[in-house]
Write a protein that holds these residues in place. Structure first.
Motif, PDB file in Angstrom:
ATOM      1  N   CYS A  78     -11.453 -26.540  22.265  1.00 34.58           N
ATOM      2  CA  CYS A  78     -11.862 -25.628  23.353  1.00 34.58           C
ATOM      3  C   CYS A  78     -13.180 -25.980  24.399  1.00 34.58           C
ATOM      4  N   GLY A  79     -13.807 -27.185  23.831  1.00 36.99           N
ATOM      5  CA  GLY A  79     -14.848 -27.777  24.563  1.00 36.99           C
ATOM      6  C   GLY A  79     -16.188 -27.511  24.054  1.00 36.99           C
ATOM      7  N   ILE A  80     -16.175 -27.200  22.827  1.00 36.77           N
ATOM      8  CA  ILE A  80     -17.700 -26.976  21.844  1.00 36.77           C
ATOM      9  C   ILE A  80     -17.882 -28.438  21.447  1.00 36.77           C
ATOM     10  N   LYS A 113     -13.509 -25.251  13.433  1.00 34.08           N
ATOM     11  CA  LYS A 113     -14.330 -26.258  13.987  1.00 34.08           C
ATOM     12  C   LYS A 113     -13.524 -27.036  14.906  1.00 34.08           C
ATOM     13  N   ARG A 114     -12.192 -27.365  14.335  1.00 35.57           N
ATOM     14  CA  ARG A 114     -11.373 -28.394  14.986  1.00 35.57           C
ATOM     15  C   ARG A 114     -10.873 -27.555  16.212  1.00 35.57           C
ATOM     16  N   ASP A 115     -10.544 -26.149  16.182  1.00 37.28           N
ATOM     17  CA  ASP A 115     -10.196 -25.294  17.411  1.00 37.28           C
ATOM     18  C   ASP A 115     -11.240 -25.255  18.399  1.00 37.28           C
ATOM     19  N   MET A 116     -12.642 -25.121  17.968  1.00 36.03           N
ATOM     20  CA  MET A 116     -13.667 -24.874  18.959  1.00 36.03           C
ATOM     21  C   MET A 116     -13.836 -26.285  19.669  1.00 36.03           C
ATOM     22  N   ILE A 117     -13.728 -27.510  19.050  1.00 38.12           N
ATOM     23  CA  ILE A 117     -13.811 -28.724  19.632  1.00 38.12           C
ATOM     24  C   ILE A 117     -12.912 -28.822  20.500  1.00 38.12           C
ATOM     25  N   GLN A 141     -19.950 -20.931  24.438  1.00 39.13           N
ATOM     26  CA  GLN A 141     -21.021 -21.122  25.291  1.00 39.13           C
ATOM     27  C   GLN A 141     -21.477 -22.470  24.808  1.00 39.13           C
ATOM     28  N   ASN A 142     -21.696 -23.361  25.999  1.00 42.46           N
ATOM     29  CA  ASN A 142     -22.147 -24.695  25.787  1.00 42.46           C
ATOM     30  C   ASN A 142     -23.479 -24.975  25.776  1.00 42.46           C
ATOM     31  N   ASN A 143     -24.448 -23.938  25.856  1.00 44.65           N
ATOM     32  CA  ASN A 143     -25.832 -23.992  25.855  1.00 44.65           C
ATOM     33  C   ASN A 143     -26.325 -23.307  24.764  1.00 44.65           C
TER      34      ASN A 143
END
Length: 383
Positions: A165-167, A159-163, A145-147
Motif C-alpha cells: 500500500c506504499g508504506i 507488514k507485507r500488506d502495508m508495503i 501516512q508516509n510521514n
C-alpha cells in the motif's frame, strides 16, 4: 524523556495498548514524563460523546451497518478523505498540547490522532518523531501516512500488506501489540485455581471486553449445557446489568461458576483457564496469546474483528463458535484431542510477542536519540 500517547476510547483496546507501553517506559525511566490522552474527549467532550456513543450503539444494535461502513472505508477514497478532513479540523488543540507538553516522541494507538499528527507534520512543521501502533491483526487505509517514523504491527503479513500500500518497509516493525508487564508473569494452573478458590478441572474464561459487548449471556447458557466436568469464569466488564443477569443464571447451573465485573485479575484468570471464550479484540487476544491460551471466538464485530477472527482461525490458535454450536462437540474436537489442543497452545505461543513492550521502548530510544542528533529531515509528505 517525555512520551505523549494519543488514543481514543472506542472500546478499551486502544487505551490499553498505550497504558501497557507506558508501564515499560516508566519502569525504565521513572523520572520520565508520560501522558495518555483520550483525544476526542480532550479536544471536545461533546464530540467524544457523539462519536463513542454512536459507535457503541451501532456495534451493539446494528453491527451489520458498522461492518458495511468498515468495508466501504477500505475501498472508497472519499470516506478516507472525510476521515482525514475531520481529524485535521480538530488539530489546533492537540497542537497546543504538544507545544505545552514538549514530547520527545508521540505514540498513536488509533488512526484518528495519527491523522492529526501527520497533518501537523505536513502543515505545521512538527518535528517530533512519531510511532503508530496498529491495534488489530489487519491493516486499514486510515493508518496510511508516509510521514510517520515507525509503524508497529502484529504480524509479517500485515507488514507485507502495508508495503504493497506504499508504506516504506524500513518504517514497519513486526513487534506485536504491547501487553502489560503483569501478563508476562505466569503461575502454574493449579496454583492460580487455588488462589481463586476454583476447582482443579477443565476451566473456560468467558469475556466480552471491558464493555461486556457480545453474546455473552447466550454463550454462558451454552456452556451450562455441557455434559462434562467443567467450570466457568465469566467477566462482565463494566456491564453491571449483564453481571446481574449472569449471577441470576449461575444460581441454577450444575457446575462451578465464578463471575466478575470489571477486574484487574485477568492475568491470573488466564493462568487458571484452559480456554478463553471471547470477542476477537486485538488486545485481549494478544494477552491470551502471551499466556498460550487457545481461543474460542464469539460475536466478532463486523469489520476488523471479523478479520482478526479469520487470522486466528486460519493460523490455528482459535476456533469460531456460533449461537447454536454444541459446546460438547467443540471440546471433544479441540480439548479431548490432545494433539490438537497441544498444537493450539504452541501456535498461540508462536504468534505471541512477549517482548513487544521492550522492543518498542528500544525503538523509542533510537528515534529520540536520532532526532536529538538531527538525523531526521522531515521532508516527506502525508498521503
Amino acid at each position: 524523556m517525555n512520551v505523549l500517547f494519543l488514543s481514543i476510547s472506542l472500546g478499551s483496546g486502544h487505551i490499553r495498548a498505550a497504558e501497557a507501553l507506558q508501564k515499560f517506559v516508566v519502569q525504565k525511566y521513572p523520572k520520565s514524563k508520560t501522558l495518555i490522552v483520550d483525544t476526542f474527549k480532550y479536544i471536545n467532550p461533546l464530540i467524544h460523546t457523539v462519536v463513542v456513543d454512536g459507535y457503541l450503539n451501532i456495534v451493539k444494535y446494528v453491527p451489520e451497518i458498522y461492518g458495511g461502513l468498515y468495508r466501504m472505508s477500505e475501498h472508497i477514497k472519499n470516506i478516507d478523505r472525510m476521515s482525514r478532513g475531520f481529524s485535521n479540523l480538530l488539530t489546533p488543540k492537540i497542537h497546543r498540547l504538544i507545544q505545552s507538553f514538549k514530547p520527545s516522541i508521540i505514540v498513536c494507538t488509533h488512526p484518528f490522532p495519527l491523522q492529526m499528527i501527520a497533518h501537523l507534520k505536513k502543515h505545521y512543521n512538527l518535528d517530533v518523531p512519531s510511532i503508530a501502533i496498529v491495534t488489530d491483526f489487519v491493516n486499514h487505509p486510515f493508518w496510511f501516512q508516509n510521514n510517520i517514523e515507525a509503524y508497529i504491527v502484529a504480524h509479517d503479513y500485515i507488514k507485507r500488506d502495508m508495503i504493497e500500500c506504499g508504506i516504506s518497509e524500513d518504517r514497519i516493525f513486526t513487534y506485536g501489540l504491547p501487553v502489560a508487564p503483569e501478563f508476562l508473569k505466569s503461575i502454574p494452573k493449579e496454583q492460580a485455581r487455588k488462589e481463586l478458590s476454583l476447582e482443579n478441572t477443565l476451566t473456560v474464561l468467558l469475556m466480552g471486553g471491558s464493555l461486556g459487548i457480545g453474546d455473552i449471556e447466550n454463550t454462558f447458557k451454552s456452556f451450562a449445557k455441557c455434559k462434562r466436568d467443567i467450570q466457568i469464569i465469566a467477566v462482565a466488564g463494566k456491564n453491571t446489568a449483564l453481571k446481574k443477569r449472569l449471577d441470576s443464571l449461575a444460581a441454577s447451573f450444575p457446575m462451578p461458576v465464578k463471575i466478575f465485573g470489571y477486574t484487574d485479575s485477568i492475568p491470573m484468570l488466564m493462568d487458571a483457564s484452559d480456554f478463553i471464550v471471547t470477542k476477537p479484540g486485538a488486545m485481549t487476544i494478544s494477552e491470551a496469546l502471551v499466556k498460550r491460551l487457545p481461543a474460542l471466538i464469539i460475536s466478532p464485530i463486523p469489520g476488523q474483528e471479523e478479520r482478526n477472527e479469520q487470522f486466528l482461525v486460519n493460523s490455528g490458535a482459535a476456533v469460531r463458535i456460533y449461537k447454536n454450536t454444541k459446546i460438547d462437540s467443540v471440546l471433544c474436537q479441540v480439548y479431548d484431542n490432545k494433539l490438537r489442543y497441544k498444537q493450539m497452545k504452541e501456535i498461540a505461543g508462536n504468534l505471541a510477542n512477549p517482548d513487544s513492550g521492550r522492543n518498542i521502548l528500544s525503538l523509542i530510544e533510537k528515534l529520540v536519540n536520532d532526532n536529538e542528533k538531527g538525523l531526521f529531515k522531515y521532508s516527506f509528505n502525508a498521503f
